[in-house]
Design a protein around this motif. Sequence first.
Motif, mmCIF file in Angstrom:
data_model
loop_
_atom_site.group_PDB
_atom_site.id
_atom_site.type_symbol
_atom_site.label_atom_id
_atom_site.label_comp_id
_atom_site.label_asym_id
_atom_site.label_seq_id
_atom_site.Cartn_x
_atom_site.Cartn_y
_atom_site.Cartn_z
ATOM 1 N N VAL A 52 -38.987 -3.237 -8.434
ATOM 2 C CA VAL A 52 -40.303 -3.699 -8.041
ATOM 3 C C VAL A 52 -40.936 -2.641 -7.156
ATOM 4 C CG1 VAL A 52 -39.230 -4.884 -6.108
ATOM 5 C CG2 VAL A 52 -41.495 -5.531 -6.792
ATOM 6 N N ILE A 99 -35.776 -12.136 -3.165
ATOM 7 C CA ILE A 99 -35.168 -11.088 -2.335
ATOM 8 C C ILE A 99 -35.303 -9.748 -3.052
ATOM 9 C CG2 ILE A 99 -33.058 -10.220 -1.250
ATOM 10 C CD1 ILE A 99 -31.966 -13.061 -1.229
ATOM 11 N N LYS A 122 -34.322 -5.543 -2.602
ATOM 12 C CA LYS A 122 -33.508 -4.562 -1.877
ATOM 13 C C LYS A 122 -34.177 -3.199 -1.987
ATOM 14 C CE LYS A 122 -28.861 -2.516 -1.971
ATOM 15 N NZ LYS A 122 -27.531 -2.564 -2.639
ATOM 16 N N VAL A 144 -34.867 -5.904 -7.570
ATOM 17 C CA VAL A 144 -35.013 -7.350 -7.410
ATOM 18 C C VAL A 144 -33.624 -7.981 -7.387
ATOM 19 C CG1 VAL A 144 -35.927 -9.470 -8.408
ATOM 20 C CG2 VAL A 144 -37.245 -7.351 -8.559
ATOM 21 N N SER A 200 -37.992 -0.932 -5.063
ATOM 22 C CA SER A 200 -36.979 -1.910 -4.695
ATOM 23 C C SER A 200 -36.307 -2.473 -5.929
ATOM 24 C CB SER A 200 -37.611 -3.066 -3.906
ATOM 25 O OG SER A 200 -38.176 -2.624 -2.692
ATOM 26 N N ARG A 234 -58.438 -7.632 -6.932
ATOM 27 C CA ARG A 234 -57.949 -8.691 -7.828
ATOM 28 C C ARG A 234 -58.571 -8.615 -9.216
ATOM 29 N NH1 ARG A 234 -59.905 -13.644 -9.327
ATOM 30 N NH2 ARG A 234 -61.685 -13.464 -7.927
ATOM 31 N N HIS A 260 -46.850 -6.297 -6.087
ATOM 32 C CA HIS A 260 -45.557 -5.936 -6.649
ATOM 33 C C HIS A 260 -45.774 -5.689 -8.132
ATOM 34 C CE1 HIS A 260 -44.103 -7.679 -2.932
ATOM 35 N NE2 HIS A 260 -42.861 -7.409 -3.219
ATOM 36 N N VAL A 296 -52.309 -13.616 -6.767
ATOM 37 C CA VAL A 296 -51.760 -13.616 -8.124
ATOM 38 C C VAL A 296 -50.253 -13.726 -7.979
ATOM 39 C CG1 VAL A 296 -51.419 -12.289 -10.252
ATOM 40 C CG2 VAL A 296 -53.617 -12.180 -9.063
ATOM 41 N N GLY A 322 -35.223 -13.061 -7.958
ATOM 42 C CA GLY A 322 -36.636 -12.979 -8.371
ATOM 43 C C GLY A 322 -37.200 -14.338 -8.727
ATOM 44 N N GLU A 373 -51.412 -15.160 1.699
ATOM 45 C CA GLU A 373 -51.836 -16.089 0.658
ATOM 46 C C GLU A 373 -51.525 -15.442 -0.685
ATOM 47 O OE1 GLU A 373 -55.976 -17.006 0.819
ATOM 48 O OE2 GLU A 373 -55.924 -18.210 -1.015
ATOM 49 N N PRO A 375 -43.482 -2.641 -4.361
ATOM 50 C CA PRO A 375 -44.450 -3.237 -3.454
ATOM 51 C C PRO A 375 -45.503 -2.180 -3.122
ATOM 52 C CG PRO A 375 -42.216 -3.510 -2.629
ATOM 53 C CD PRO A 375 -42.172 -2.494 -3.727
ATOM 54 N N TYR A 381 -47.241 -8.495 -12.504
ATOM 55 C CA TYR A 381 -47.512 -8.068 -11.136
ATOM 56 C C TYR A 381 -47.945 -9.260 -10.311
ATOM 57 C CZ TYR A 381 -52.538 -8.079 -12.313
ATOM 58 O OH TYR A 381 -53.815 -8.443 -12.691
ATOM 59 N N THR A 382 -47.799 -9.128 -9.002
ATOM 60 C CA THR A 382 -48.244 -10.169 -8.080
ATOM 61 C C THR A 382 -49.158 -9.534 -7.032
ATOM 62 O OG1 THR A 382 -46.385 -9.875 -6.554
ATOM 63 C CG2 THR A 382 -46.072 -11.442 -8.356
ATOM 64 N N ILE A 383 -50.007 -10.356 -6.444
ATOM 65 C CA ILE A 383 -50.878 -9.895 -5.355
ATOM 66 C C ILE A 383 -50.797 -10.890 -4.201
ATOM 67 C CG2 ILE A 383 -53.225 -9.333 -4.610
ATOM 68 C CD1 ILE A 383 -53.933 -8.749 -7.523
ATOM 69 N N ASP A 384 -50.557 -10.380 -3.009
ATOM 70 C CA ASP A 384 -50.588 -11.206 -1.796
ATOM 71 C C ASP A 384 -51.712 -10.697 -0.887
ATOM 72 O OD1 ASP A 384 -48.276 -12.457 -2.678
ATOM 73 O OD2 ASP A 384 -46.963 -11.174 -1.491
ATOM 74 N N LYS A 385 -52.364 -11.636 -0.222
ATOM 75 C CA LYS A 385 -53.401 -11.277 0.754
ATOM 76 C C LYS A 385 -52.898 -11.629 2.149
ATOM 77 C CE LYS A 385 -58.197 -12.471 1.951
ATOM 78 N NZ LYS A 385 -59.374 -13.281 1.530
ATOM 79 N N MET A 410 -50.984 -6.704 -0.644
ATOM 80 C CA MET A 410 -49.720 -6.202 -1.158
ATOM 81 C C MET A 410 -49.607 -6.568 -2.634
ATOM 82 S SD MET A 410 -45.842 -7.140 0.143
ATOM 83 C CE MET A 410 -46.214 -6.808 1.877
#
Lengths: 127, 127
Positions: free
Chosen positions: B22, A65, A67, B124, B122, B45, B85, A126, B127, A123, B24, B63-67, B83
């Motif tokens: 974070v 989550i 915020k 967290v 944002s 990536r 984070h 990372v 998390g 998806e 995004p 960090y994270t990566i979303d597709k 996206m």
Amino acid sequence: MKSQSEKSKQFAALHQAGNSFVIPNPWDIGSANAPGARFDHEYYRTTHMPLVKDRMGDSCKSYTIDKGLAGSAPGTPAIYVGMCHIFCDSVEVFQKGFGPHAQEIMCDVRNYTNLTPVMQISEVIVG
Amino acid sequence: MKSQSEKSKQFAALHQAGNSFVIPNPWDIGSANAPGARFDHEYYRTTHMPLVKDRMGDSCKSYTIDKGLAGSAPGTPAIYVGMCHIFCDSVEVFQKGFGPHAQEIMCDVRNYTNLTPVMQISEVIVG
């Protein structure tokens, strides 16, 4: 008029499966900034998301989550008031875990916000 | 006309610090669906996000990566093509790590997309 359960199944059926996927559950700022908009972060954290996890069981591996605090431009609010990510092994697993409880979960949304959630399937590249 | 570095400092200065926060880095669907839009996930990536991490050093914890795969309504695309984070201990830590390299990082954006990124700060919560 489709039921929430039917909508959920249709929603899931349309999506490709990845090795892992995520459902961000962000909230539209257009709604967030509307007069009278509300979002109860406490309820979201302590009641709604635990409800989702409880109903989905092991099909929800974990969730996060966030915020929203602020936007990028000076003086602007965050685009999304709140955001969650629900992690599942596949779209099929999500469908199996969420579908039967979709109506109960969606009905609970009114308990913490009058905004309309927006969702997408992603998806994890990372994680 | 402010420089990227000045914009970055202004951006960070405006935001409250949480215990953890974070960023995004989602992408606007309006741009994503424009004719001629492109987004090179491979470059994002393998080159762009590693560049961000390298320049930020320890100030970027992870960090994270979303597709994005699909939207919630039948037949709709994901709202965000990609996206990320970026996790930092505070806004101040982000500013210190990102600010000096903001121009280089923002200039690299053109190498993987012609879309305009949208950002928010944002906190967290889970998390």
